[in-house]
Motif scaffolding. Structure first.
Motif, PDB file in Angstrom:
ATOM      1  N   ILE A   1      26.783  44.813  30.427  1.00  0.00           N
ATOM      2  CA  ILE A   1      27.534  45.282  29.273  1.00  0.00           C
ATOM      3  C   ILE A   1      28.469  44.177  28.821  1.00  0.00           C
ATOM      4  CG2 ILE A   1      27.455  47.757  29.744  1.00  0.00           C
ATOM      5  CD1 ILE A   1      30.241  47.379  31.128  1.00  0.00           C
ATOM      6  N   ASP A   2      28.854  44.284  27.563  1.00  0.00           N
ATOM      7  CA  ASP A   2      29.880  43.431  26.992  1.00  0.00           C
ATOM      8  C   ASP A   2      31.199  44.097  27.309  1.00  0.00           C
ATOM      9  OD1 ASP A   2      29.478  41.133  25.467  1.00  0.00           O
ATOM     10  OD2 ASP A   2      28.536  42.268  23.851  1.00  0.00           O
ATOM     11  N   ASP A   3      32.042  43.487  28.051  1.00  0.00           N
ATOM     12  CA  ASP A   3      33.354  44.107  28.223  1.00  0.00           C
ATOM     13  C   ASP A   3      34.404  43.040  28.432  1.00  0.00           C
ATOM     14  OD1 ASP A   3      33.148  43.306  30.839  1.00  0.00           O
ATOM     15  OD2 ASP A   3      33.366  45.303  31.711  1.00  0.00           O
ATOM     16  N   LYS A   4      35.607  43.523  28.740  1.00  0.00           N
ATOM     17  CA  LYS A   4      36.727  42.608  28.886  1.00  0.00           C
ATOM     18  C   LYS A   4      36.483  41.581  29.984  1.00  0.00           C
ATOM     19  CE  LYS A   4      38.565  46.257  31.708  1.00  0.00           C
ATOM     20  NZ  LYS A   4      39.317  47.494  31.674  1.00  0.00           N
ATOM     21  N   ARG A   5      35.544  41.858  30.875  1.00  0.00           N
ATOM     22  CA  ARG A   5      35.324  40.937  31.993  1.00  0.00           C
ATOM     23  C   ARG A   5      34.261  39.893  31.695  1.00  0.00           C
ATOM     24  NH1 ARG A   5      35.829  45.926  35.908  1.00  0.00           N
ATOM     25  NH2 ARG A   5      38.088  46.047  35.838  1.00  0.00           N
TER      26      ARG A   5
ATOM     27  N   TYR B   1      44.192  41.302  33.369  1.00  0.00           N
ATOM     28  CA  TYR B   1      45.083  40.363  32.713  1.00  0.00           C
ATOM     29  C   TYR B   1      45.370  39.334  33.794  1.00  0.00           C
ATOM     30  CZ  TYR B   1      48.821  38.092  30.313  1.00  0.00           C
ATOM     31  OH  TYR B   1      49.586  37.118  29.703  1.00  0.00           O
ATOM     32  N   ARG B   2      44.687  38.198  33.698  1.00  0.00           N
ATOM     33  CA  ARG B   2      44.600  37.330  34.857  1.00  0.00           C
ATOM     34  C   ARG B   2      45.675  36.264  34.903  1.00  0.00           C
ATOM     35  NH1 ARG B   2      38.996  37.915  33.288  1.00  0.00           N
ATOM     36  NH2 ARG B   2      37.884  39.106  34.871  1.00  0.00           N
ATOM     37  N   ILE B   3      46.794  36.599  35.548  1.00  0.00           N
ATOM     38  CA  ILE B   3      47.761  35.546  35.832  1.00  0.00           C
ATOM     39  C   ILE B   3      47.219  34.761  37.033  1.00  0.00           C
ATOM     40  CG2 ILE B   3      49.699  36.881  34.945  1.00  0.00           C
ATOM     41  CD1 ILE B   3      50.617  37.331  37.820  1.00  0.00           C
ATOM     42  N   PRO B   4      47.642  33.514  37.202  1.00  0.00           N
ATOM     43  CA  PRO B   4      47.103  32.741  38.319  1.00  0.00           C
ATOM     44  C   PRO B   4      47.532  33.346  39.658  1.00  0.00           C
ATOM     45  CG  PRO B   4      48.386  31.341  36.824  1.00  0.00           C
ATOM     46  CD  PRO B   4      48.625  32.752  36.415  1.00  0.00           C
ATOM     47  N   VAL B   5      46.662  33.278  40.630  1.00  0.00           N
ATOM     48  CA  VAL B   5      47.048  33.601  42.000  1.00  0.00           C
ATOM     49  C   VAL B   5      47.305  32.268  42.707  1.00  0.00           C
ATOM     50  CG1 VAL B   5      45.790  35.766  42.049  1.00  0.00           C
ATOM     51  CG2 VAL B   5      44.632  33.691  42.779  1.00  0.00           C
ATOM     52  N   CYS B   6      47.957  32.357  43.865  1.00  0.00           N
ATOM     53  CA  CYS B   6      48.357  31.144  44.583  1.00  0.00           C
ATOM     54  C   CYS B   6      47.219  30.146  44.723  1.00  0.00           C
ATOM     55  CB  CYS B   6      48.825  31.519  45.976  1.00  0.00           C
ATOM     56  SG  CYS B   6      50.579  31.468  46.112  1.00  0.00           S
ATOM     57  N   SER B   7      46.079  30.648  45.128  1.00  0.00           N
ATOM     58  CA  SER B   7      44.972  29.736  45.427  1.00  0.00           C
ATOM     59  C   SER B   7      44.370  29.110  44.168  1.00  0.00           C
ATOM     60  CB  SER B   7      43.890  30.479  46.215  1.00  0.00           C
ATOM     61  OG  SER B   7      43.546  31.684  45.562  1.00  0.00           O
TER      62      SER B   7
ATOM     63  N   ARG C   1      39.241  33.542  38.316  1.00  0.00           N
ATOM     64  CA  ARG C   1      40.254  33.054  39.255  1.00  0.00           C
ATOM     65  C   ARG C   1      39.560  32.647  40.550  1.00  0.00           C
ATOM     66  NH1 ARG C   1      44.953  37.502  38.046  1.00  0.00           N
ATOM     67  NH2 ARG C   1      43.339  38.976  38.624  1.00  0.00           N
ATOM     68  N   THR C   2      40.366  32.397  41.587  1.00  0.00           N
ATOM     69  CA  THR C   2      39.771  32.055  42.877  1.00  0.00           C
ATOM     70  C   THR C   2      39.691  33.264  43.796  1.00  0.00           C
ATOM     71  OG1 THR C   2      41.996  31.324  43.451  1.00  0.00           O
ATOM     72  CG2 THR C   2      40.390  29.606  42.975  1.00  0.00           C
ATOM     73  N   GLU C   3      40.482  34.270  43.537  1.00  0.00           N
ATOM     74  CA  GLU C   3      40.426  35.505  44.333  1.00  0.00           C
ATOM     75  C   GLU C   3      41.090  36.608  43.548  1.00  0.00           C
ATOM     76  OE1 GLU C   3      42.743  35.225  47.938  1.00  0.00           O
ATOM     77  OE2 GLU C   3      44.245  33.989  46.977  1.00  0.00           O
ATOM     78  N   MET C   4      41.111  37.816  44.129  1.00  0.00           N
ATOM     79  CA  MET C   4      41.724  38.971  43.472  1.00  0.00           C
ATOM     80  C   MET C   4      41.132  39.196  42.086  1.00  0.00           C
ATOM     81  SD  MET C   4      43.782  40.116  45.653  1.00  0.00           S
ATOM     82  CE  MET C   4      45.060  41.115  44.942  1.00  0.00           C
ATOM     83  N   ASP C   5      39.838  39.204  42.008  1.00  0.00           N
ATOM     84  CA  ASP C   5      39.181  39.348  40.727  1.00  0.00           C
ATOM     85  C   ASP C   5      37.907  40.139  40.937  1.00  0.00           C
ATOM     86  OD1 ASP C   5      39.261  38.804  38.028  1.00  0.00           O
ATOM     87  OD2 ASP C   5      39.531  36.654  38.342  1.00  0.00           O
TER      88      ASP C   5
END
Ligand SMILES: Cc1cc2nc3c(=O)[nH]c(=O)nc-3n(C[C@H](O)[C@H](O)[C@H](O)COP(=O)(O)OP(=O)(O)OC[C@H]3O[C@@H](n4cnc5c(N)ncnc54)[C@H](O)[C@@H]3O)c2cc1C
Lengths: 286, 755
Positions: free
Chosen positions: A253-257, B680-686, A184-188
């Motif tokens: 590691i191999d993981d969900k990420r 579980y990656r839903i889109p964020v605004c940006s 994503r662009t943030e919150m990750d």
């Protein structure tokens, strides 16, 4: 659960060291409160450092910067001197979370949480940052790269508290950069993070330091990657060597990420991009 | 009451303009009361113990220790929810999903529940419940579940729809086939044939508000339930059946809803909360954690789909076949059937055949998710059409226009279309400035179409006029997307009064007759129709009262612009009576003035859309960013264009999230690894650009205003639109959604290695 607001780092250290149950220091709380709500930690005592005088300030001196342990990402992002001196550290700190998280999250908290993917840690390492650690009886200063020992594990002993993060004044023609990969662009959470600082002399890399995040149990310093840069003007061959060294240093590691293969590959890709950015920030011409 | 349902073209005063919603202030100031915002004196906290295994026999549940914990007031297991379903397998499945009966069928399946005086006690009690499991082999992948060697999850499932009836149980619940013509002959006619297999992963609706309710059951069998739901009347009926309550004695109130998208059309914890309350004889509040929402409620199917399409050199599609395998989680659904109905619905294909396989696996019971089943089928079909267009050598839009369904085309699922808007949306896309915008390096543009039905169903609405002339509109279809404002606008339009004079409310189940769910894009269509009829009903009362006030025959009174006017010989000079004036006198002219309507609305219109997506792909990381996105959709009539646009944008956003990153990730142990919004990656605004919208209005002939449902279609095209854009940016055709960075990078690599 008890909650304390000591007036000094030393007092905080005292409270923590005396507590018989589970005791936690609280800075921004963006890790701690989440764990609390999820039932991952059940503290008997929470020691909040935010009331300690000056702990939320950034001090500038001839030697560099002292960033108090409660200084938030947002405050770091607004500090002109810091932005000019260590843009890579600032961008790493500002990548943490979102606007809301930025209002709270601290460098010391990011470090002490000891996640392999902590964004600010590789950036602090390549900038030569040190942690000022206050214990109930003594004070010590430890390079950031020595603080984290494994996922969730630091070198801090019971009662020890980080009072501040110290960043040196950069040498002339130094540039640093931090880049991470997230879907994503943030919150990750970083799938891979790369921090590079380098110093130029007559347009050529004189010194370099490279650190990777999220590809091993702790952030890793990659001397081979630094060597690939030293003496170069970031020509394609040295960038390829840099990428190869970074990929080789990965032990993910191999993981969900992310998979091992993907992380290893992208570490090299980001290293090249971060090197170019740091090079330009140091005044180099590409 | 015989009200006229047919569309009448007219000029509107209120409808089609933009108003704020009545719930707006409460929502932006935090005063709105959602599922978790109710409390009752003496309430307990309810918590659910969930299976840590994908598939296991429950050998023993020992609650003794937990019961002894001070503060624990009741503990329930399946023993406290006896099977009262009387042979109704669908209802029995719901019951078993709410609380495991002898077997845990998926990671997260509810095993037991406690009600305690506070959160900590409840959490501690859960730890004290001892469950002895015997692990059983599991299967989570739809293709694997269909194989001979897969563990059979239910020995009661014998594939429906195949001849002869299978002698052995399997995980395949049903086979469905739809279509017409002779596909073999169609392929023989084709100059070009494209065949591909696609896969889509399990995705959740991702509503921000977790499931929450407050349940209270009395010893006399009366009960109340406050709950976040898309349909409180249906929840009432289902919960009453499962618990053996009389329907009229269970009062269900729907809270404000923080998103549902289909996921709140099904009961999950509500019957359990009622059972806990019944046993404790105290109100029980139950709020799910986010991990429970992911593990324990219903996402949409993951799928595996084969598509084969053939076309002539001029672009005419001569035959199309889709074979679609959908998993419904641990219980059978008819999700593949819905896929069969929608897969080729945008096109006029002489020979078409869709085969659907409904399969069970060890995953949570699938629930409706916005146009359920259609996005996956569209991903496969719309991707294949782009491939076909490329082979034939015409533009993807012209290819679609060449084969587009029109009024008179037979839908693959049987009926013949009336006036529909798919061709209009495609033409609008073709003319849209977005299509001419320049693309930069590593960017590509994709177009895709989508279809979804809407349904009508049962609606019951009241309209009450106060003495000051303000109007209460009482609705029973839950407001999920701003429908209170739309309904108030419709009432204002009919009555000829300003919008501000009407206040729309959602009534509890004791205050109105049955209303179906807000699902199937039915809210504005059916509740709107009932509102029109209720308002017309009220107008006839208003006219009668005016006639009485004037002492003229009722036939001589007409209603215009919010007032009664006496027409005809002799009373032409009477001053008009406004709604306020008539209302003010109502106490003396026969009592309160009201309108009412109950209707089973039929004639719902079809919803069609075409989307344009520009994507930029980082060739070194495989990461895709959406740089521009446009939705063009036929709304029939946009009552409140703001909220219609909102639906378009919301659906597109969810589709984009699905296309790029959203997926359930299961470990080899069959357990869900990412039950939270971090992974579980839903889109964020940006992550998204502003999503541009264009509303087209091709009236639905069977609605007085021409309304079609608009809520769901917008999620149908994005997967394929993104996939087609990525293909145009990279030259790589993605057949597995989400098209996450590792998958795209691997596909780019594979193509480079192939030369
Ligand atoms: C929504 C969200 C998004 C996030 N995104 C990111 C991201 O993008 N990148 C990233 O790296 N992290 C991210 N995080 C994690 C977190 O925000 C960071 O690790 C942050 O820097 C932690 O700082 P804090 O001050 O809030 O720490 P706290 O939660 O206060 O503390 C974290 C831990 O460190 C200990 N601790 C804190 N300060 C000290 C000290 N001075 N001395 C000794 N021990 C201490 C605490 O006891 C605790 O165990 C995110 C978190 C959330 C909730």
């Amino acid at each position: 659960m008890r909650y304390a607001t000591p007036a000094s780092a030393k007092e905080a250290a005292g409270l923590l060291s005396k507590e018989k149950g589970a005791a936690f220091l609280l800075a921004g709380g963006t890790d701690l409160l989440v764990k609390l709500k999820m039932g991952m930690v059940e503290p008997d005592l929470v020691v909040d450092i935010k009331r300690i005088p000056k702990i939320d300030e950034i001090q500038t001196s001839a030697k560099g910067f002292t960033i108090g342990a409660a200084v938030s990402g947002a405050v770091i992002g607004e500090h002109k001197g810091l932005r000019a001196a260590w843009p890579g550290v600032v961008e790493a700190a500002n990548l943490i979370g979102s606007d809301q998280i930025q209002g709270r999250a601290t460098l010391a908290g990011n470090l002490c949480n000891a996640s392999p993917a902590a964004d600010s840690v590789p950036a602090m390492i390549v900038a030569g940052a040190k942690a000022v650690i206050v214990g109930p009886n003594k004070k010590r200063t430890v390079p950031v790269e020595k603080v984290v020992e494994g996922p969730g594990k630091t070198c801090l002993t019971k009662g020890e508290v980080i009072e501040a993060i110290v960043l040196p004044k950069p040498e002339p023609r130094t540039g640093d950069a931090y880049m991470r990969f997230i879907p994503r662009t943030e919150m990750d959470i970083a799938v891979v993070g790369v921090a590079i600082s380098l110093k130029l002399e007559r347009g050529v890399v004189k010194k370099a330091k490279v650190a990777l995040g999220a590809v091993a149990p702790t952030a890793v310093v990659v001397p081979a990657a630094a060597r690939a840069l030293v003496g170069s003007k970031l020509d394609d061959a040295s960038l390829e060597k840099l990428a190869a060294a970074c990929s080789a240093a990965c032990n993910p590691i191999d993981d969900k990420r992310g998979t091992v293969e993907y992380r290893t590959r992208v570490a090299g890709v980001l290293a090249k991009r971060a090197a170019k950015l740091a090079f330009q920030r140091a005044g180099g011409a590409l | 009451m015989g009200h006229e349902q047919k569309y009448v073209d007219k000029k509107y005063e209120v409808v089609g303009t933009r108003f704020n919603r009545p719930d707006g202030i409460d929502k932006v100031t935090g005063k709105a009361r959602y599922g978790a915002d109710a409390s009752a004196p003496g309430q307990l906290v309810g918590r659910v113990l969930r299976s840590p295994h994908a598939h296991a026999q429950i050998v023993k549940i020992n609650t003794a220790k937990a019961e002894k914990l001070p503060g624990v007031k009741s503990i329930v297991t399946s023993a406290d929810l006896p099977d009262l379903t009387g042979g109704d397998q669908g209802l029995a499945d719901i019951l078993e999903n709410c609380m495991a009966r002898g077997r845990a069928l998926y990671d997260g399946h509810a095993i037991a529940a406690v009600a305690a005086v506070d959160e900590q006690t409840a959490a501690q009690a859960l730890k004290l419940i001892e469950v002895k499991y015997k692990k059983l082999p599991h299967v989570t992948d739809v293709d694997e579940a269909m194989s001979e060697s897969a563990p059979v999850i239910h020995d009661r499932i014998f594939t429906r729809g195949v001849e002869p009836k299978p002698s052995k149980p399997s995980n395949v619940a049903a086979r469905t086939q739809m279509g017409y013509g002779d596909v073999d002959a169609g392929f023989a006619e084709a100059d070009v044939i494209v065949e591909k297999t696609y896969k889509t992963e399990h995705t959740h609706q991702g509503y921000i508000e977790p499931h929450a309710c407050l349940a209270s059951v009395n010893p006399d069998g009366s009960a109340e339930l406050w709950v976040t739901t898309q349909g409180h009347f249906v929840f009432r009926n289902v919960c009453a059946s499962l618990l053996g309550l009389d329907i009229a004695k269970l009062k269900v109130t729907s809270s404000e809803i923080g998103g549902g998208f289909g996921g709140k059309t099904h009961v999950w914890g509500e019957p359990v909360a009622l059972a806990l309350s019944r046993k404790a004889n105290r109100p029980v509040k139950m709020v799910m954690g986010r991990d429970e929402v992911f593990r324990g409620t219903g996402p949409t199917s993951s799928t595996s789909i084969d598509v084969k399409m053939g076309a002539k050199k001029d672009g005419t599609i001569t035959a199309a076949v889709a074979e679609m395998r959908y998993q419904g989680g641990a219980f059978p659904g008819n999700w593949a059937m819905l896929a069969c109905m929608t897969a080729f619905a945008c096109y006029d294909i002489k020979n078409n055949k869709s085969v659907g396989w409904d399969v069970v696996v060890n995953r949570p019971k699938v629930a409706a998710y916005r146009a359920p089943s259609a996005p996956m089928a569209a991903f496969a079909v719309e991707s294949t059409i782009d491939l076909l267009a490329k082979e034939v050598g015409i533009s993807p839009i012209d290819m679609r226009l060449k084969n587009v369904a029109r009024e008179g085309t037979q839908a693959p699922y049987g009926p013949t279309y009336g006036p529909i808007g798919i061709e209009h949306t495609l033409k609008a896309v073709k003319d849209h400035p977005h299509m001419r915008a320049k693309l930069k390096k590593n960017q590509g543009r994709g177009v895709a179409c989508g279809f979804w039905f809407n349904i009508g169903g049962q609606t019951c609405t009241d309209l009450n006029i106060s003495v000051d002339g303000t109007v209460n509109l009482t609705l029973g279809t839950v407001d999920v997307g701003g429908s209170r404002s739309s309904m108030a606008m419709i009432a204002a339009e009919e009555l000829g009064i300003p919008y501000d004079q009407v206040r729309a409310n959602i009534a509890d189940t004791t205050s109105l007759g049955h209303n179906d769910m807000t699902e199937g894009s039915r809210g504005t269509f059916s509740s709107g129709m009932a509102t029109i009829f209720a308002a017309r009903d009220a107008i006839s009362v208003l006219k009668q009262r005016a006639a009485q006030m004037w002492g003229v025959p009722e036939e001589d009174v007409i209603w215009e612009n919010g007032q009664a006017i006496a027409v005809g010989e002799g009373h032409g000079n009477l001053p008009a009576l406004t709604l306020q004036e008539i209302a003010a006198k109502s106490g003396r002219t026969g009592g309160p003035i009201a309108g009412h309507n109950e209707v089973v609305a039929d004639g719902a219109g079809m919803g069609f859309a075409s989307h344009i997506c520009d994507v930029e792909v980082d060739p070194e990381t495989g990461r895709s960013s959406i740089v521009r996105y446009t939705v063009v959709q036929d709304a029939g009539k946009a009552i409140n264009p703001d909220y219609v646009e909102g639906q378009f944008q919301g659906g597109a956003t969810q589709g984009i999230g699905w296309a790029l990153n959203e997926e359930y990730i299961y470990g080899d142990d069959g357990c869900l690894q990412n039950p939270g919004f971090l992974d579980y990656r839903i889109p964020v605004c940006s992550d998204l650009p502003f999503i541009d919208t264009q509303i087209l209005e091709v009236p639905n002939p069977l609605h007085p205003y021409g309304v079609r449902g608009v809520g769901e279609t917008s999620i149908v095209p994005p997967l394929a639109a993104v996939g087609n854009a990525i293909a145009n940016a990279t030259g790589v055709r993605m057949t597995h959604a989400p098209m996450s960075p590792p998958r795209v990078l691997a596909a780019i690599d594979a193509q480079e290695n192939a030369g």
